[in-house]
Write a protein that holds these residues in place. Sequence first.
Motif, mmCIF file in Angstrom:
data_model
loop_
_atom_site.group_PDB
_atom_site.id
_atom_site.type_symbol
_atom_site.label_atom_id
_atom_site.label_comp_id
_atom_site.label_asym_id
_atom_site.label_seq_id
_atom_site.Cartn_x
_atom_site.Cartn_y
_atom_site.Cartn_z
ATOM 1 N N ASP A 112 0.822 -1.348 0.146
ATOM 2 C CA ASP A 112 -0.062 0.044 0.034
ATOM 3 C C ASP A 112 0.669 1.295 0.125
ATOM 4 O O ASP A 112 0.345 2.226 0.281
ATOM 5 N N GLN A 113 2.335 1.008 -0.441
ATOM 6 C CA GLN A 113 2.967 2.325 -0.550
ATOM 7 C C GLN A 113 2.857 2.993 -1.795
ATOM 8 O O GLN A 113 2.397 2.200 -2.887
ATOM 9 N N THR A 114 2.851 4.317 -2.030
ATOM 10 C CA THR A 114 2.415 4.896 -3.465
ATOM 11 C C THR A 114 3.494 4.396 -4.377
ATOM 12 O O THR A 114 4.827 3.872 -4.290
ATOM 13 N N GLU A 115 3.138 4.134 -5.712
ATOM 14 C CA GLU A 115 3.907 3.802 -6.817
ATOM 15 C C GLU A 115 5.346 4.610 -6.767
ATOM 16 O O GLU A 115 6.476 4.163 -7.135
ATOM 17 N N GLU A 116 5.112 5.941 -6.830
ATOM 18 C CA GLU A 116 6.498 6.816 -6.858
ATOM 19 C C GLU A 116 7.228 6.500 -5.573
ATOM 20 O O GLU A 116 8.445 6.215 -5.809
ATOM 21 N N PHE A 117 6.816 6.141 -4.561
ATOM 22 C CA PHE A 117 7.899 5.680 -3.454
ATOM 23 C C PHE A 117 8.593 4.406 -3.779
ATOM 24 O O PHE A 117 9.692 4.385 -3.585
ATOM 25 N N ARG A 118 7.629 3.618 -4.196
ATOM 26 C CA ARG A 118 8.173 2.232 -4.578
ATOM 27 C C ARG A 118 9.267 2.363 -5.671
ATOM 28 O O ARG A 118 10.209 1.520 -5.782
ATOM 29 N N LEU A 119 9.077 3.308 -6.553
ATOM 30 C CA LEU A 119 10.104 3.670 -7.662
ATOM 31 C C LEU A 119 11.408 3.961 -7.058
ATOM 32 O O LEU A 119 12.511 3.855 -7.444
ATOM 33 N N ASP A 120 11.213 4.910 -6.104
ATOM 34 C CA ASP A 120 12.482 5.502 -5.447
ATOM 35 C C ASP A 120 13.205 4.382 -4.761
ATOM 36 O O ASP A 120 14.491 4.465 -4.431
ATOM 37 N N GLN A 121 12.390 3.313 -4.158
ATOM 38 C CA GLN A 121 12.918 2.167 -3.365
ATOM 39 C C GLN A 121 13.248 0.993 -4.162
ATOM 40 O O GLN A 121 13.202 -0.191 -3.720
#
Length: 434
Positions: A112-121
């Motif tokens: 449930d984390q945002t796609e943008e955050f997941r791309l950063d990570q």
Amino acid sequence: MSPEAFAPVAAAFAPDALGRTLRLRGWLLRGRSSGGILFLVLRDRTGSVQVTARRDVIGEAVFQAAEHVQNEGAVEVDGTVAEDRRAPGGREVRASALRIVHAGAPFPIFTDQTEEFRLDQRHLVVRSQEHVATWRLKAELLRALRLFLEEEEILEVTPPVLSGNAAEGGSEAFQIDYFGRPGYLSQTAQLYLEALIFPNERVYALTPSFRAEKSRTTRHLTEYLHLEVELAWCDLAALLELEERMVVAAAHALAARRPAELKVVGRPPEELAALAAPFPRLTYAEAIDRLAAQGLPVRWGSDLGTAEERALTIAERTPIFVTHFPRELKAFYMLRSSADPRTVEAADLLAPEGYGELIGGSCRETDLALLTERLQASGASVAEYDWYLDLRRHGSVPHAGFGLGIERLLRWLLRREHIRETTPFPRTPSRHTP
Ligand code: 4AD
Ligand code: MG
């Protein structure tokens, strides 16, 4: 057992493993402690297994330290395989000793984390089960394609990725400073493959290609893996026949060799196993007639964009070929069609269900004068392509080739929404890190 003899985690599930003592190492998927027992799920490249470690067996100090190992921390375990109906897979490893390799910091990835955050990570997200399945499927796809091409007696060659020519059109090439002169990141290896057919007749290359397109779509990357084939003595019919057999072979290989991974990403293996050639063929002229009937009028000479490709393929179950595009839409090197000189001997392979272009291929112009004229008309500097024109001065023969976007193919085969889900570290206009 020598101290170095680590077993893969999957060894805990071997038919004869019950009662055996194994030495395992890996990363914690998760862990908890309850009533003097640690429940750890240990993961390595072969799978995951529940490990239980009792305070009175592994000792107070180790137990306390192990309680602080984070998800994705690294441990080594010695333990005995036992039956446990509550554990995933029906077995667990009861630890006699536990060593902490790296306790780790709290792992920042949750659902449930945002796609943008997941791309950063992304450097951490690549550890997820879905990603692991995808990279295995991608490796399988590359293996299947290489096997197929080897059986077709097509030689793998290694063209450069840095070049002084921007072959598919200057505006979409990444330009670099090559010691004070302009250089480009390759958009296609085609011109080099054409040079290499004269000694080898049948060649292919698997190289990164770069496109400086600002297209923020679900099917464009700025860096992608490009499989390109070039064949002497080949016409359009033979080219398309090779393309469709290759795509079918790749789909069948995934279904046969990686059914478990296909299920993880949600693509039923039976669907890929059922794919069969030949694929339907329609000309550009037929395609625009069909689009007009669907309420999407296209003027002769206009390109088929994402919307048009979607409309053409949304109801299809297999890929389709669109052939004989108007000359102005396509690159300078494509062979003029003798049946209708307004068109070229070219074909795009479009994936079904709206996925769109997977492959672009064509017969190549063999005539020096016509090729030079088309090159000039494209606005390119003829002098810079003089080496390429040499290929039409020394034994020019009919030939054809195609380029396939590996991530495009994988996206359709795995039925992923976005092309970035088919490469570990996607490169898009807004992102080139991590
Ligand atoms: O259609 P394209 O531009 O054709 C060529 O480059 C030819 N010179 C290839 C050849 O004949 N040797 O690109 C070929 C394929 C496309 O069909 C598509 O699958 C993929 O490359 N492709 C991309 N994939 C991901 N992101 C992009 N931005 C892509 N652009 C092209
Ligand atoms: Mg194309």
